[in-house]
Motif scaffolding. Structure first.
Motif, PDB file in Angstrom:
ATOM      1  N   ARG A  73      -3.857  -2.887  -8.422  1.00  0.00           N
ATOM      2  CA  ARG A  73      -4.584  -3.544  -9.507  1.00  0.00           C
ATOM      3  C   ARG A  73      -5.972  -2.935  -9.689  1.00  0.00           C
ATOM      4  O   ARG A  73      -6.432  -2.725 -10.813  1.00  0.00           O
ATOM      5  N   LEU A  74      -6.648  -2.661  -8.563  1.00  0.00           N
ATOM      6  CA  LEU A  74      -7.968  -2.039  -8.646  1.00  0.00           C
ATOM      7  C   LEU A  74      -7.870  -0.648  -9.260  1.00  0.00           C
ATOM      8  O   LEU A  74      -8.698  -0.270 -10.104  1.00  0.00           O
ATOM      9  N   ALA A  75      -6.858   0.121  -8.853  1.00  0.00           N
ATOM     10  CA  ALA A  75      -6.679   1.464  -9.408  1.00  0.00           C
ATOM     11  C   ALA A  75      -6.423   1.408 -10.908  1.00  0.00           C
ATOM     12  O   ALA A  75      -6.948   2.230 -11.678  1.00  0.00           O
ATOM     13  N   ASP A  76      -5.620   0.441 -11.361  1.00  0.00           N
ATOM     14  CA  ASP A  76      -5.327   0.302 -12.786  1.00  0.00           C
ATOM     15  C   ASP A  76      -6.584  -0.047 -13.572  1.00  0.00           C
ATOM     16  O   ASP A  76      -6.831   0.493 -14.666  1.00  0.00           O
ATOM     17  N   VAL A  77      -7.393  -0.967 -13.029  1.00  0.00           N
ATOM     18  CA  VAL A  77      -8.620  -1.374 -13.719  1.00  0.00           C
ATOM     19  C   VAL A  77      -9.573  -0.196 -13.858  1.00  0.00           C
ATOM     20  O   VAL A  77     -10.129   0.061 -14.937  1.00  0.00           O
ATOM     21  N   LEU A  78      -9.770   0.551 -12.771  1.00  0.00           N
ATOM     22  CA  LEU A  78     -10.710   1.670 -12.805  1.00  0.00           C
ATOM     23  C   LEU A  78     -10.176   2.822 -13.644  1.00  0.00           C
ATOM     24  O   LEU A  78     -10.951   3.600 -14.209  1.00  0.00           O
ATOM     25  N   SER A  79      -8.848   2.947 -13.718  1.00  0.00           N
ATOM     26  CA  SER A  79      -8.260   4.003 -14.539  1.00  0.00           C
ATOM     27  C   SER A  79      -8.477   3.725 -16.021  1.00  0.00           C
ATOM     28  O   SER A  79      -8.800   4.635 -16.798  1.00  0.00           O
ATOM     29  N   SER A  80      -8.327   2.461 -16.431  1.00  0.00           N
ATOM     30  CA  SER A  80      -8.509   2.112 -17.834  1.00  0.00           C
ATOM     31  C   SER A  80      -9.978   1.953 -18.212  1.00  0.00           C
ATOM     32  O   SER A  80     -10.350   2.155 -19.373  1.00  0.00           O
ATOM     33  N   SER A  81     -10.817   1.603 -17.235  1.00  0.00           N
ATOM     34  CA  SER A  81     -12.260   1.418 -17.498  1.00  0.00           C
ATOM     35  C   SER A  81     -13.066   2.112 -16.402  1.00  0.00           C
ATOM     36  O   SER A  81     -13.669   1.454 -15.540  1.00  0.00           O
ATOM     37  N   PRO A  82     -13.088   3.445 -16.391  1.00  0.00           N
ATOM     38  CA  PRO A  82     -13.754   4.174 -15.294  1.00  0.00           C
ATOM     39  C   PRO A  82     -15.247   3.885 -15.180  1.00  0.00           C
ATOM     40  O   PRO A  82     -15.829   4.085 -14.112  1.00  0.00           O
ATOM     41  N   HIS A  83     -15.868   3.402 -16.257  1.00  0.00           N
ATOM     42  CA  HIS A  83     -17.309   3.119 -16.185  1.00  0.00           C
ATOM     43  C   HIS A  83     -17.609   1.983 -15.206  1.00  0.00           C
ATOM     44  O   HIS A  83     -18.738   1.875 -14.699  1.00  0.00           O
TER      45      HIS A  83
END
Length: 400
Positions: A73-83
């Protein structure tokens, strides 16, 4: 009668200055993720500051979490919103148990996630068994440690194989202001020659705070070689019989330390005691001692060795500049304090600047009346300080 068109006024939405919104949100506890997530959904103007606070501290992964799904879940969040990764200032890396398998330590996702935290300022690592780390995960952690933005690192409860500790120490950046090594173990004989050869590769660190509560003498030798001890203002060391000499070397060079915490790990039968005489800027001294009458050793031809005597002899070497003194007595039964404490002890005679003394009993003993008796006994032992109104005696039950 004049007619006013109020339609436009009624349709207009009330606004609040963004600065005021940010100010209010900044007052929210960053650990209260639930409230911050709700704030992020209130309005678009609430979202940036809420997200900044939500992602200011990230934990991978606390005990009890479903490690891989949470990491995904963390990887998905950071992938879609890297900022969002740019907001991460504090990172916690936890191994859930001493010998419990930890899936994230073998995950291919972890290196990619860690590489995104380019603004990291504080890193807290509690990994017991570094042998469980996949090589790419270990290298990703080392790369994280080299970040020039890093100002604080804490390493706790680590057991290193022969080739892991020295590379980690080499990675420490010159930007560090605080370093803490607590309950760290590494084979002492494996590093003396390697550390000597690696001295030229170690960065000179201008730390303001250094915590060395460790079973690894290597760390003490590393501190002497790699830390500019004249920059230290806060120091914490554990002293054992086999580390006395190197701890003394640290104390002799840390002449500008203002706050020092000395922990006597076990019965200290060394004929000498740590000497604080060169620490002329010392203002706050904290001494911790473990008191267990059944485990104190009998010295040949003499009474049992009293570990508190060693602490008091060390206190007598402190400079006259001491203003604050904390004495932590870790003991099972507070009624046994009389076995260790001598009523003739008189603190303060040689410390004219002393104006605040705290004596703390730490005990898991269930009898609360014994804790009260311990408090009264200590007030009698240090009666002159008690009369001067500078003594505070408290009892602490760790579970509370």
């Amino acid at each position: 009668m004049a007619h006013h068109n109020l339609a436009g006024v009624l349709r207009a939405k009330p606004t609040c200055p963004q600065e005021l919104i940010d100010f209010i949100l900044d007052k929210t506890d960053s650990a209260d993720k639930g409230t911050l997530k709700s704030c992020a959904l209130v309005a678009r103007s609430f979202r940036p500051t809420s997200q900044k606070l939500i992602f200011s501290a990230v934990t991978i992964l606390p005990p009890g979490c479903d490690s891989i799904p949470a990491l995904e879940r963390l990887a998905d969040v950071l992938s879609s919103s890297p900022h969002l990764a740019l907001h991460v200032r504090t990172l916690y890396l936890f191994q859930p148990g001493l010998n419990k398998p930890c899936e994230w330590m073998q995950s291919d996702m972890l290196p990619a996630i860690l590489s995104m935290f380019i603004n990291l300022e504080s890193l807290n690592i509690q990994i017991y068994d570094w042998k469980r780390l996949a090589s790419n995960c270990e290298q990703a952690i080392y790369a994280l440690i080299t970040r020039s933005s890093l100002s604080s690192i804490e390493l706790k409860g680590a057991r290193f194989r022969d080739t892991s500790l020295l590379p980690l120490l080499r990675c420490l950046p010159t930007s560090l202001e605080s370093a803490s090594f607590s309950d760290v173990f590494a084979a002492r004989w494996s590093y003396r020659d390697d550390l000597q050869r690696a001295s030229a590769e170690l960065h000179k660190l201008r730390l303001a705070s250094l915590h060395l509560d460790s079973f690894a003498p290597t760390l003490l030798h590393w501190a002497i070689r790699a830390v500019d001890l004249k920059c230290l203002q806060d120091l914490h060391t554990t002293v054992k019989e086999d580390t006395y000499d190197v701890v003394q070397q640290l104390l002799d060079s840390a002449v500008y330390v203002e706050t020092y915490h000395l922990f006597f790990w076990d019965t200290f039968s060394n004929p000498e005691n740590p000497d604080l005489g060169k620490m002329q800027c010392l203002r706050t001294l904290e001494i911790s001692v473990v008191l267990n009458w059944e485990e104190t050793e009998e010295v040949e031809g003499e009474d049992r060795d009293n570990p508190l005597d060693d602490a008091m002899r060390t206190l007598n070497t402190a400079p006259h500049s001491i203003e604050h003194l904390v004495l932590n007595l870790n003991i099972w039964n507070p009624d046994e304090l009389s076995y260790f404490m001598e009523p003739v002890w008189d603190l303060g005679e040689d410390c004219p600047a002393l104006w605040d003394v705290v004596v703390r009993i730490r005990s898991r003993y269930d009898d609360k009346s014994a804790l009260q008796r311990g408090i009264r006994y200590l007030e009698g032992v240090f009666y002159r300080l008690h009369e001067r109104g500078i003594l505070t005696v408290i009892a602490v039950h760790p579970d509370e």
